[in-house]
Motif scaffolding. Structure first.
Motif, mmCIF file in Angstrom:
data_model
loop_
_atom_site.group_PDB
_atom_site.id
_atom_site.type_symbol
_atom_site.label_atom_id
_atom_site.label_comp_id
_atom_site.label_asym_id
_atom_site.label_seq_id
_atom_site.Cartn_x
_atom_site.Cartn_y
_atom_site.Cartn_z
ATOM 1 N N TRP A 1 -1.015 -3.579 -4.629
ATOM 2 C CA TRP A 1 -1.817 -2.963 -3.678
ATOM 3 C C TRP A 1 -2.520 -1.722 -3.299
ATOM 4 O O TRP A 1 -3.399 -1.217 -3.436
ATOM 5 C CB TRP A 1 -1.160 -2.992 -1.594
ATOM 6 C CG TRP A 1 -1.960 -3.193 -0.680
ATOM 7 C CD1 TRP A 1 -2.445 -4.135 -1.021
ATOM 8 C CD2 TRP A 1 -1.870 -2.192 -0.134
ATOM 9 N NE1 TRP A 1 -3.840 -3.544 0.744
ATOM 10 C CE2 TRP A 1 -3.231 -2.202 0.525
ATOM 11 C CE3 TRP A 1 -1.436 -0.724 0.786
ATOM 12 C CZ2 TRP A 1 -3.179 -1.842 2.016
ATOM 13 C CZ3 TRP A 1 -2.291 0.469 1.283
ATOM 14 C CH2 TRP A 1 -3.526 -0.823 2.188
ATOM 15 N N LEU A 2 -1.451 -0.539 -3.218
ATOM 16 C CA LEU A 2 -2.518 0.874 -3.355
ATOM 17 C C LEU A 2 -3.255 0.479 -4.971
ATOM 18 O O LEU A 2 -4.729 1.270 -4.350
ATOM 19 C CB LEU A 2 -1.341 2.016 -3.063
ATOM 20 C CG LEU A 2 -0.757 2.396 -2.490
ATOM 21 C CD1 LEU A 2 0.412 3.078 -2.685
ATOM 22 C CD2 LEU A 2 -1.514 2.843 -1.298
ATOM 23 N N PHE A 3 -3.113 0.011 -5.954
ATOM 24 C CA PHE A 3 -3.742 0.047 -7.282
ATOM 25 C C PHE A 3 -5.215 -0.406 -6.954
ATOM 26 O O PHE A 3 -6.231 0.385 -7.473
ATOM 27 C CB PHE A 3 -3.346 -0.116 -8.450
ATOM 28 C CG PHE A 3 -3.501 0.022 -9.880
ATOM 29 C CD1 PHE A 3 -4.360 0.810 -10.028
ATOM 30 C CD2 PHE A 3 -4.005 -1.087 -10.129
ATOM 31 C CE1 PHE A 3 -5.147 0.542 -11.044
ATOM 32 C CE2 PHE A 3 -5.279 -1.456 -11.446
ATOM 33 C CZ PHE A 3 -5.560 -0.048 -11.889
ATOM 34 N N GLN A 4 -5.121 -2.315 -6.181
ATOM 35 C CA GLN A 4 -6.245 -2.450 -6.032
ATOM 36 C C GLN A 4 -7.415 -1.884 -4.986
ATOM 37 O O GLN A 4 -8.469 -1.877 -5.541
ATOM 38 C CB GLN A 4 -5.854 -4.035 -5.537
ATOM 39 C CG GLN A 4 -4.686 -4.659 -6.100
ATOM 40 C CD GLN A 4 -5.618 -5.600 -7.109
ATOM 41 O OE1 GLN A 4 -7.167 -5.462 -7.018
ATOM 42 N NE2 GLN A 4 -4.605 -5.292 -8.466
ATOM 43 N N GLU A 5 -6.371 -1.009 -3.945
ATOM 44 C CA GLU A 5 -7.139 -0.760 -2.990
ATOM 45 C C GLU A 5 -8.378 0.342 -3.999
ATOM 46 O O GLU A 5 -9.444 0.961 -3.275
ATOM 47 C CB GLU A 5 -5.939 -0.213 -2.015
ATOM 48 C CG GLU A 5 -6.154 -1.458 -0.917
ATOM 49 C CD GLU A 5 -7.650 -1.232 0.023
ATOM 50 O OE1 GLU A 5 -8.148 -0.808 0.387
ATOM 51 O OE2 GLU A 5 -6.762 -2.658 -0.229
ATOM 52 N N SER A 6 -8.086 1.438 -4.566
ATOM 53 C CA SER A 6 -8.966 2.662 -5.498
ATOM 54 C C SER A 6 -9.684 1.952 -6.441
ATOM 55 O O SER A 6 -10.096 2.864 -6.986
ATOM 56 C CB SER A 6 -7.632 3.196 -6.383
ATOM 57 O OG SER A 6 -6.643 2.403 -6.997
ATOM 58 N N LEU A 7 -9.239 0.752 -6.708
ATOM 59 C CA LEU A 7 -10.592 0.391 -7.943
ATOM 60 C C LEU A 7 -11.975 0.208 -7.889
ATOM 61 O O LEU A 7 -12.180 -0.396 -6.169
ATOM 62 C CB LEU A 7 -10.323 -1.543 -8.668
ATOM 63 C CG LEU A 7 -9.072 -1.220 -9.108
ATOM 64 C CD1 LEU A 7 -8.327 -2.576 -9.770
ATOM 65 C CD2 LEU A 7 -8.922 -0.300 -10.766
ATOM 66 N N PRO A 8 -12.723 0.419 -7.710
ATOM 67 C CA PRO A 8 -14.571 0.489 -7.187
ATOM 68 C C PRO A 8 -14.556 -0.770 -7.633
ATOM 69 O O PRO A 8 -14.402 -1.004 -8.466
ATOM 70 C CB PRO A 8 -14.639 1.572 -8.682
ATOM 71 C CG PRO A 8 -13.987 1.886 -9.753
ATOM 72 C CD PRO A 8 -12.640 1.661 -8.762
#
Length: 98
Positions: A29-36
């Motif tokens: 979830w954190l990785f998905q939120e950080s993607l532009p």
């Protein structure tokens, strides 16, 4: 002999698996939120026509729109003919391209 059982208690394995699952879910979830957010890719008229043909049903004629007009030439662009003077071999290789 020791009083410890030879195998882990019945609650230890589900607790470990559940904890690892929650950690992996939080990391995802954190990785998905950080993607532009990526811009949508423009599809060329030829690509749109190919997609229309590929997705049409058997026996139906796909709708294909007329190709768009080419963009105007950028200011200061000399053109490929100007380069031919010094780079005739390279220009000959690409002379058949549109």
């Amino acid at each position: 002999m020791s009083d410890r059982p030879s195998h882990p208690p019945g609650w230890l394995i589900p607790l470990t698996v559940g904890s690892l699952f929650l950690i992996a879910l939080a990391a995802w979830w954190l990785f998905q939120e950080s993607l532009p957010e990526l811009p949508k890719k423009a599809v060329s008229p030829a690509g749109a026509a190919a997609a229309a043909v590929a997705t049409s049903r058997a026996g139906e004629t796909p709708e294909v729109s007329a190709p768009e007009k080419p963009l105007p030439v950028a200011e200061g662009y000399a053109g490929s003919r100007a380069c031919t003077v010094c780079h005739s071999e390279i220009a000959a290789q690409f002379s058949g391209h549109t």
